[in-house]
Design a protein around this motif. Structure first.
Motif, PDB file in Angstrom:
ATOM      1  N   SER A 154       0.829  -1.211   0.000  1.00 29.87           N
ATOM      2  CA  SER A 154       0.000   0.000   0.000  1.00 29.87           C
ATOM      3  C   SER A 154       0.866   1.264   0.000  1.00 29.87           C
ATOM      4  CB  SER A 154      -0.915  -0.012   1.232  1.00 29.87           C
ATOM      5  OG  SER A 154      -1.531   1.226   1.401  1.00 29.87           O
ATOM      6  N   ARG A 155       0.572   2.138  -0.938  1.00 34.79           N
ATOM      7  CA  ARG A 155       1.273   3.415  -0.964  1.00 34.79           C
ATOM      8  C   ARG A 155       0.897   4.270   0.232  1.00 34.79           C
ATOM      9  NH1 ARG A 155       1.050   5.383  -7.335  1.00 34.79           N
ATOM     10  NH2 ARG A 155       2.259   3.590  -8.187  1.00 34.79           N
ATOM     11  N   ALA A 156      -0.380   4.195   0.625  1.00 35.57           N
ATOM     12  CA  ALA A 156      -0.814   4.986   1.781  1.00 35.57           C
ATOM     13  C   ALA A 156      -0.092   4.533   3.040  1.00 35.57           C
ATOM     14  CB  ALA A 156      -2.326   4.860   1.959  1.00 35.57           C
ATOM     15  N   ALA A 157       0.074   3.225   3.208  1.00 32.64           N
ATOM     16  CA  ALA A 157       0.787   2.715   4.383  1.00 32.64           C
ATOM     17  C   ALA A 157       2.246   3.140   4.356  1.00 32.64           C
ATOM     18  CB  ALA A 157       0.675   1.192   4.446  1.00 32.64           C
ATOM     19  N   ARG A 158       2.864   3.076   3.179  1.00 31.12           N
ATOM     20  CA  ARG A 158       4.269   3.487   3.071  1.00 31.12           C
ATOM     21  C   ARG A 158       4.429   4.962   3.393  1.00 31.12           C
ATOM     22  NH1 ARG A 158       6.800   1.068  -2.427  1.00 31.12           N
ATOM     23  NH2 ARG A 158       8.453   2.466  -1.700  1.00 31.12           N
TER      24      ARG A 158
END
Length: 573
Positions: A547-551
């Motif tokens: 996930s880009r949001a998690a990163r």
């Protein structure tokens, strides 16, 4: 820390038959005391049968003597009453023997099933067998061993002891009759061997077919919506039908062997009876012979062959048990890793250091981890990023104790974590996976799974922290609402919040997350990420994610590729 020792199991034999025999022998020794009871009761019933045959023979000889021109015998009501009492006693001993056999089978199944479950739980995700096959091992395979311990082993002992006892009694009345029965008894194993050639292989193939059918049926039932969506239900029904037909044919082959062995047994009994009748007839024609002794030996023929018939029937149980044991032996005989260290207490904070860790599942495949190194401090979150197959999940498996690294060092608070028992590594950590598995129970019970001794107030606090209460408040019974198997009735985001609530309740210092926001829509992902940020506060956290949001929001990013750490490009300065 104190050291705990775990016994190693025996190394499995390379031959499946030898491993099956070793397993059956080991379990037979473990249940020897319970299996002795039906043998002793069977011997007592046989003695009653011999005494009853003698009384009946005397009574019949007294009744038939006048018809043969001999003086009437002295036998009468006492013999009749004694025979009746012995018949009642024999029936009672038979009932007691059946109960003792049932108890022996139950004890053996409980012992084996406990061992199978313990190994399956210890292996955890490292066991790559399909769920259906594992269920078959724990249920059907163990169930198939019931007849071996409940019937075959007692029958095998009685097949040796009772015929010898009956033949000896017959020999006391007439030596030739005793010898004839002994010869007939020696021919029974020959008949079983001739009719049982290949029966063990047939039984093993039957169990393989059953295992394939069970596993396929369970997997297809779980994926039934997918099959319907792709219009494959008819094709899968046909495949299941063919698998069921294969199982039926293999079962009939096993039953055919059982029928042939029964026919051979009855033929030997008939021949023995004919031989005894001819022998005593010749004696009477010659003007000699004892009528009571002749009748006694003839009446002993059923008593002689009864335990042999029971053994012949139970022999099929042995064949079935050999097939089942051959499947269980690789699991139960697999070497158990040496016991590790046990934590006196779980530390409130941990510093995790991974140095040059290597892991390879298969020599023919590239390494899953190839020199991975990093360090995570308390209160820090490390995000493992990278494409599928880059080693993220393998690293989490190592940290959870489901795999041992081939080389390298993993340190927790400066001490070698590989010296800890695998269960101790799991005591240190909380885990949230891609899909939360919820059991058919209440939301409260599903959350309490993380710490069964937790109070209701602690469960509710964990649910509040994970934002479970936001949707639970609208349910009919709140946290006491029953959810279906696999979380049926909840959305993916709601089920994932329940998993996060478990992690809050467990309150472990090390937090391991494997794609915790996979399969969630952006809105739900943002809500789950907010819960995860609160969960990671003050803990040492490692998050494997695409996930880009998690990163972007959870913490420091470590990029992995092909099991290696990707160096961070430094800007020219």
């Amino acid at each position: 820390m104190r050291r705990r020792s775990v016994p190693r199991s025996a190394t499995p034999d390379t031959a499946g038959d030898a491993a099956a025999r070793a397993l059956l022998a080991r379990e037979g020794r473990a249940g020897r005391r319970r299996q002795a009871a039906p043998v002793l009761l069977g011997l007592a019933a046989a003695l009653c049968g011999i005494a009853q045959a003698w009384l009946i023979a005397r009574l019949l000889a007294a009744l038939l003597a006048p018809l043969l021109g001999n003086p009437a015998g002295a036998a009468g009501w006492p013999e009749l009453l004694g025979a009746a009492l012995l018949a009642l006693l024999q029936a009672g001993l038979g009932v007691a023997q059946d109960r003792a056999q049932l108890a022996a089978g139950i004890a053996a199944r409980a012992r084996l099933r406990g061992a199978v479950f313990a190994r399956l739980l210890a292996d955890g995700p490292a066991d790559e067998r399909p769920v259906g096959e594992r269920a078959t091992l724990a249920v059907d395979r163990v169930e198939a061993l019931d007849g071996y311990f409940a019937r075959y082993r007692p029958a095998a002992a009685l097949a040796l002891l009772v015929p010898a006892l009956v033949a000896a009694a017959a020999a006391l009345a007439d030596p030739v009759s005793g010898a004839a029965l002994a010869v007939a008894g020696l021919l029974v194993p020959v008949a079983l061997a001739l009719t049982g050639i290949g029966a063990a292989q047939a039984s093993a193939r039957q169990f393989e077919a059953l295992q394939r059918l069970s596993g396929r049926f369970l997997d297809r039932m779980r994926g039934l919506p997918t099959l319907v969506l792709f219009n494959r239900q008819e094709a899968e029904a046909g495949s299941l039908g063919r698998a069921a037909t294969e199982l039926r044919l293999r079962t009939m082959r096993v039953l055919r062997v059982a029928f042939l062995s029964g026919v051979a047994q009855e033929l030997l009994a008939a021949l023995a009876l004919v031989c005894l009748a001819i022998h005593h007839g010749a004696e009477f024609r010659a003007g000699g012979g004892d009528l009571a002794a002749a009748l006694f030996t003839l009446l002993l023929v059923p008593a002689f062959f009864a335990p042999l018939r029971a053994f012949s029937a139970a022999y099929q149980e042995r064949l079935a048990a050999r097939g089942a044991a051959a499947a269980l032996a690789p699991l139960l005989d697999a070497p158990v890793e040496a016991g590790g260290l046990v934590l006196e207490e779980v530390p409130p904070r941990v510093v995790l250091s991974v140095q040059d860790v290597h892991l390879r599942y298969d020599p023919a495949r590239p390494p899953a981890l190839d020199g991975v190194s990093f360090r995570v401090m308390p209160g820090e979150t490390l995000v493992l990023a990278g494409p599928s197959g880059s080693g993220k999940t393998s690293l989490l498996r190592v940290l959870l104790g489901f795999r041992r690294p081939d080389s390298g060092r993993i340190a927790i608070n400066g001490k070698d974590a590989t010296l800890l028992a695998p269960a101790e590594l799991r005591r240190l950590s909380s885990y949230v996976g891609q899909r939360a598995h919820l059991f058919r129970d209440t939301l409260r019970a599903n959350i309490r799974l993380a710490r069964p001794e937790a109070t209701d107030a602690e469960v509710e606090a964990a649910a509040e922290a994970a934002r479970v209460m936001e949707f639970a408040a609208a349910l009919p019974a709140g946290l006491d609402t029953l959810v279906g198997e696999g979380g049926y009735g909840l959305s993916g985001g709601q089920a994932q919040r329940v998993a996060i609530a478990r992690a809050f309740l467990r309150d472990a210092p090390l937090l391991l997350l494997d794609e915790p926001t996979a399969h969630l829509d952006p809105g739900t992902e943002a809500e789950v990420l907010e819960s995860l940020r609160r969960l990671c506060l003050g803990r040492t956290a490692i998050v494997a994610t695409h996930s880009r949001a998690a990163r972007a929001t959870l913490g420091r990013v470590l990029e992995l590729s092909a099991g290696r750490v990707v160096p961070v490009a430094r800007a020219a300065g």
